[in-house]
Enzyme design. Structure first.
Site, short mmCIF file in Angstrom:
data_model
loop_
_atom_site.label_atom_id
_atom_site.label_comp_id
_atom_site.label_asym_id
_atom_site.label_seq_id
_atom_site.Cartn_x
_atom_site.Cartn_y
_atom_site.Cartn_z
N ASP A 67 25.79 9.11 6.46
CA ASP A 67 24.97 8.16 5.51
C ASP A 67 24.38 8.41 4.18
OD1 ASP A 67 23.31 10.21 6.29
OD2 ASP A 67 22.33 8.81 7.76
N ASN A 135 12.21 8.46 16.21
CA ASN A 135 12.24 7.11 16.92
C ASN A 135 13.77 6.97 17.49
OD1 ASN A 135 14.20 6.80 14.60
ND2 ASN A 135 13.02 4.92 13.83
N GLU A 142 19.00 2.48 13.10
CA GLU A 142 17.49 2.52 13.45
C GLU A 142 17.42 1.52 14.72
OE1 GLU A 142 15.26 4.35 12.04
OE2 GLU A 142 15.33 3.98 9.99
#
Ligand code: PGA
Length: 257
Positions: A67, A135, A142
């Site tokens: 990324d 997370n 995400e």
């Protein structure tokens, strides 16, 4: 099959992963490594540089990073291209033309995602290094109600922006978007080593390893891959022993999912 290797310290865990890479590099004529940024793999790259100083050549290696932030130039101190140059590429003998990182400054981001997908598809990643967000994100995939399979542009969650603010002078400077390889692109790798260190990661590690495959925990999709190893220090493994051990911000995190 999800394998779990637990080490008492992150240093020992790092040496284990570095040895896996070294062994692949001596085995394969043209190894392809999938690489990650963040604080977790920094000592892995230090170890690879050490191997290089001891004679290991990277001249036959190709690397593909997961990324990059949108809007940061390659030479920006916090860009992931710069991170890779500083921590690894400038210190080993890899040809820079063999190193791929998405271009966060591309004028047409959709076209950049297509270009990057073509690179990912033209190679077989032999060994993919992953970190994991607290997370449960992998790359910058995400938690969401749906996940994209291929390389795409993503809006970073507030949790990730806060987690990454430590690298910038102010939170306002943290980019809000990134280009990331998608879940399917990541699952194409032959083998995957997910490294997680520290108690902050314990909840995400437990949730990724056990429980339902869910877009709310992108790392849980690794359960569908035949050759994944979670490489943990004692702290990151703590919730595996004690299911009651809460993630420090679990309430906070839970409200967002
Ligand atoms: P970290 O980030 O290595 O800096 O903890 C990992 C990630 O967010 O994937």
């Amino acid at each position: 099959m999800m394998k779990v290797r637990r080490f008492s310290t992150a240093a020992l865990a790092t040496v284990y992963v570095a040895a896996q890479i070294e062994s692949l590099m001596t085995r394969e004529a043209e190894p392809v490594l999938g690489l990650a940024t963040g604080s977790t793999p920094i000592n892995l790259y230090r170890q690879l540089v050490e191997f290089h100083h001891q004679g290991l050549s990277f001249s036959h290696v190709t690397t593909i990073n997961l990324d990059e932030y949108v809007g940061l130039a390659a030479d920006h101190p916090q860009s992931y291209r710069r991170f890779m140059d500083d921590h690894l590429f400038s210190q080993i003998d890899i040809p820079l033309a063999n190193t791929f990182v998405p271009n966060g400054m591309a004028p047409n981001l959709d076209r950049e995602c297509d270009r990057y997908d073509a690179i990912v598809n033209a190679h077989t990643i032999d060994l993919q290094i992953l970190g994991i967000g607290r997370n449960g994100h992998i790359g910058f995939n995400e938690p969401d109600i749906s996940l994209k399979t291929r390389t795409h542009v993503i809006d970073l969650t507030e949790d990730t922006i806060q987690a990454n603010a430590r690298f910038f002078s102010t939170e306002a400077e943290v980019p809000t978007r990134a280009i990331t390889m998608g879940i399917q692109s990541i699952l194409q790798a032959q083998s995957i080593f997910l490294m997680a260190f520290g108690r902050d990661k314990a909840w995400a590690v437990k949730r990724a390893l056990s429980g339902e495959v869910s877009t709310e925990v992108p790392a849980s999709f690794l359960q569908m891959h035949p050759n994944v190893t979670f490489v943990l220090d004692a702290e990151a493994a703590v919730a595996l022993d004690d299911p009651r051990t809460p993630y420090p911000d679990q309430e906070n995190l839970g409200s967002r999912l």
